[in-house]
Design a protein around this motif. Structure first.
Motif, PDB file in Angstrom:
ATOM      1  N   GLU A   3       0.823  -1.215   0.000  1.00 46.64           N
ATOM      2  CA  GLU A   3       0.000   0.000   0.000  1.00 46.64           C
ATOM      3  C   GLU A   3       0.853   1.260   0.000  1.00 46.64           C
ATOM      4  O   GLU A   3       0.336   2.359  -0.180  1.00 46.64           O
ATOM      5  CB  GLU A   3      -0.901   0.006   1.235  1.00 46.64           C
ATOM      6  N   PHE A   4       2.159   1.112   0.205  1.00 46.14           N
ATOM      7  CA  PHE A   4       3.031   2.273   0.349  1.00 46.14           C
ATOM      8  C   PHE A   4       3.747   2.621  -0.955  1.00 46.14           C
ATOM      9  O   PHE A   4       4.185   1.735  -1.697  1.00 46.14           O
ATOM     10  CB  PHE A   4       4.057   2.029   1.450  1.00 46.14           C
ATOM     11  N   LEU A   5       3.860   3.899  -1.190  1.00 44.64           N
ATOM     12  CA  LEU A   5       4.620   4.392  -2.333  1.00 44.64           C
ATOM     13  C   LEU A   5       6.114   4.271  -2.049  1.00 44.64           C
ATOM     14  O   LEU A   5       6.885   3.795  -2.894  1.00 44.64           O
ATOM     15  CB  LEU A   5       4.258   5.861  -2.594  1.00 44.64           C
ATOM     16  N   LEU A   6       6.516   4.688  -0.861  1.00 46.76           N
ATOM     17  CA  LEU A   6       7.919   4.641  -0.451  1.00 46.76           C
ATOM     18  C   LEU A   6       8.025   3.898   0.873  1.00 46.76           C
ATOM     19  O   LEU A   6       7.226   4.124   1.782  1.00 46.76           O
ATOM     20  CB  LEU A   6       8.491   6.048  -0.282  1.00 46.76           C
ATOM     21  N   ARG A  32       2.413   6.709   1.969  1.00 45.51           N
ATOM     22  CA  ARG A  32       1.390   6.252   1.027  1.00 45.51           C
ATOM     23  C   ARG A  32       1.250   7.236  -0.138  1.00 45.51           C
ATOM     24  O   ARG A  32       1.612   8.410   0.006  1.00 45.51           O
ATOM     25  CB  ARG A  32       0.042   6.116   1.739  1.00 45.51           C
ATOM     26  N   PRO A  33       0.708   6.803  -1.259  1.00 40.04           N
ATOM     27  CA  PRO A  33       0.427   7.751  -2.347  1.00 40.04           C
ATOM     28  C   PRO A  33      -0.470   8.883  -1.862  1.00 40.04           C
ATOM     29  O   PRO A  33      -1.457   8.650  -1.154  1.00 40.04           O
ATOM     30  CB  PRO A  33      -0.288   6.879  -3.397  1.00 40.04           C
ATOM     31  N   SER A 164       5.717  15.933 -13.270  1.00 41.11           N
ATOM     32  CA  SER A 164       4.566  15.293 -12.607  1.00 41.11           C
ATOM     33  C   SER A 164       4.998  14.133 -11.715  1.00 41.11           C
ATOM     34  O   SER A 164       4.580  12.981 -11.907  1.00 41.11           O
ATOM     35  CB  SER A 164       3.564  14.790 -13.664  1.00 41.11           C
ATOM     36  N   PRO A 165       5.831  14.396 -10.703  1.00 39.63           N
ATOM     37  CA  PRO A 165       6.349  13.329  -9.843  1.00 39.63           C
ATOM     38  C   PRO A 165       5.266  12.739  -8.945  1.00 39.63           C
ATOM     39  O   PRO A 165       4.217  13.349  -8.713  1.00 39.63           O
ATOM     40  CB  PRO A 165       7.413  14.041  -9.011  1.00 39.63           C
ATOM     41  N   LYS A 166       5.561  11.555  -8.409  1.00 41.18           N
ATOM     42  CA  LYS A 166       4.676  10.915  -7.452  1.00 41.18           C
ATOM     43  C   LYS A 166       5.067  11.259  -6.010  1.00 41.18           C
ATOM     44  O   LYS A 166       4.249  11.150  -5.104  1.00 41.18           O
ATOM     45  CB  LYS A 166       4.704   9.398  -7.642  1.00 41.18           C
ATOM     46  N   LEU A 167       6.346  11.653  -5.820  1.00 38.11           N
ATOM     47  CA  LEU A 167       6.859  11.981  -4.488  1.00 38.11           C
ATOM     48  C   LEU A 167       7.801  13.170  -4.590  1.00 38.11           C
ATOM     49  O   LEU A 167       8.638  13.230  -5.493  1.00 38.11           O
ATOM     50  CB  LEU A 167       7.623  10.791  -3.899  1.00 38.11           C
ATOM     51  N   GLY A 197      -2.365  14.792  -6.314  1.00 33.97           N
ATOM     52  CA  GLY A 197      -2.169  13.516  -5.633  1.00 33.97           C
ATOM     53  C   GLY A 197      -0.724  13.197  -5.318  1.00 33.97           C
ATOM     54  O   GLY A 197      -0.398  12.069  -4.940  1.00 33.97           O
ATOM     55  N   VAL A 198       0.182  14.172  -5.446  1.00 27.45           N
ATOM     56  CA  VAL A 198       1.591  13.946  -5.136  1.00 27.45           C
ATOM     57  C   VAL A 198       1.768  13.709  -3.630  1.00 27.45           C
ATOM     58  O   VAL A 198       1.010  14.241  -2.814  1.00 27.45           O
ATOM     59  CB  VAL A 198       2.448  15.152  -5.599  1.00 27.45           C
ATOM     60  N   ALA A 199       2.743  12.878  -3.285  1.00 29.19           N
ATOM     61  CA  ALA A 199       3.076  12.626  -1.876  1.00 29.19           C
ATOM     62  C   ALA A 199       4.287  13.467  -1.492  1.00 29.19           C
ATOM     63  O   ALA A 199       5.122  13.800  -2.343  1.00 29.19           O
ATOM     64  CB  ALA A 199       3.376  11.148  -1.652  1.00 29.19           C
ATOM     65  N   TYR A 200       4.387  13.812  -0.196  1.00 27.45           N
ATOM     66  CA  TYR A 200       5.523  14.593   0.296  1.00 27.45           C
ATOM     67  C   TYR A 200       6.190  13.888   1.472  1.00 27.45           C
ATOM     68  O   TYR A 200       5.512  13.372   2.366  1.00 27.45           O
ATOM     69  CB  TYR A 200       5.082  15.968   0.820  1.00 27.45           C
TER      70      TYR A 200
END
Length: 274
Positions: A3-6, A32-33, A164-167, A197-200
């Motif tokens: 479930e985790f992006l990183l 998470r995302p 357009s990054p995800k993190l 929807g980007v994660a930080y």
């Protein structure tokens, strides 16, 4: 699939020439995302080192860092460049991270052009990005030195968003700004996250900042995470003595309450030293 992006799993970082003393001592953290995880600690706690390890800028000597299930800790230069589409960074000092000889438009189109985007499309995307970060229409034709600190940080945020990054790893991105600009930039980060929807991973020394922007918080002390949890809980009712110390060190506008906090901080220092 996780479930985790990183996922940082028992990450260790030891720099050569420091007596082999680890900077990170088995740190585990996940994001998470679309989530913001605040990483808070004093200078020297290792929080920036963790951010650099995720970006491939610090040597991971133990553990794993997984992005979308893939171990990225030992990636080569080419693979790391490809990963930059998905992981970007906003640094503390926007001025030193922006080329002073290039216009803002050139700074922002460069990462698009190197990936094969044609110049016309790149310019159109940059114009939209500048609008998204609330900069004037003519900002693209100006140099970084022509902007205030808060505006330069907006330029840095726009650059991080070009692919357009995800993190995005945010390393003390508001600590050099005054309080009014801090609030505006933090609100901008939140607005961008809600839209894209980007994660930080939001690295800071300020519990008030992480409370404002984070969903969850991890507190780092001398290379170890000592407390984690929901942002509202950790930043208002901390349980670890170190987190309590950070909370009591945060300034408040009421002089009476500020004096009470100062007295409580001194009492806590004596208690933990005993």
């Amino acid at each position: 699939m996780s479930e985790f992006l990183l996922e940082a799993d028992k990450v260790e970082v030891t720099y050569p020439g420091r007596g082999r003393t680890p900077v990170l001592k088995g740190v585990s953290l996940n994001i998470r995302p679309g989530e913001t995880v605040g990483l808070v600690g004093e200078s020297g706690s290792g929080k920036t080192t963790l951010g650099r390890a995720i970006l491939g800028l610090a040597p991971v000597t133990g553990g794993e860092i997984r992005f979308e299930g893939r171990d990225i800790a030992g990636l080569g230069r080419r693979a790391r460049r490809e990963l930059s589409d998905d992981i970007q960074v906003v640094f503390q000092d926007p001025y030193t991270s922006l080329n002073p000889a290039m216009t803002v438009e050139d700074i922002l189109t460069e990462p698009l052009l190197v990936t094969g985007v044609n110049r016309k499309e790149a310019k159109e995307r940059v114009a939209r990005l500048l609008e998204d970060v609330r900069l004037p229409a003519d900002a693209g034709q100006r140099l970084p030195r022509e902007f205030s600190g808060g505006q330069r940080q907006r330029i840095a945020i726009a650059r991080a968003l070009t692919r357009s990054p995800k993190l995005i790893v945010c390393d003390e991105p508001v600590s050099a700004l005054d309080l009014s600009n801090q609030a505006r930039v933090l609100d901008l980060f939140i607005e961008i996250q809600e839209r894209t929807g980007v994660a930080y991973l939001f690295i800071t020394h300020d519990l008030a900042v992480v409370r404002h922007i984070s969903h969850r918080v991890a507190v780092l002390y001398r290379g170890d995470i000592v407390e984690t949890g929901d942002a509202a809980q950790v930043t208002s009712e901390p349980t670890h003595p170190y987190t309590k110390k950070l909370w009591l060190a945060a300034p408040v506008p009421d002089p009476v309450k500020q004096a009470e906090r100062r007295a409580a901080r001194h009492a806590l220092a004596k208690e933990t030293a005993a």
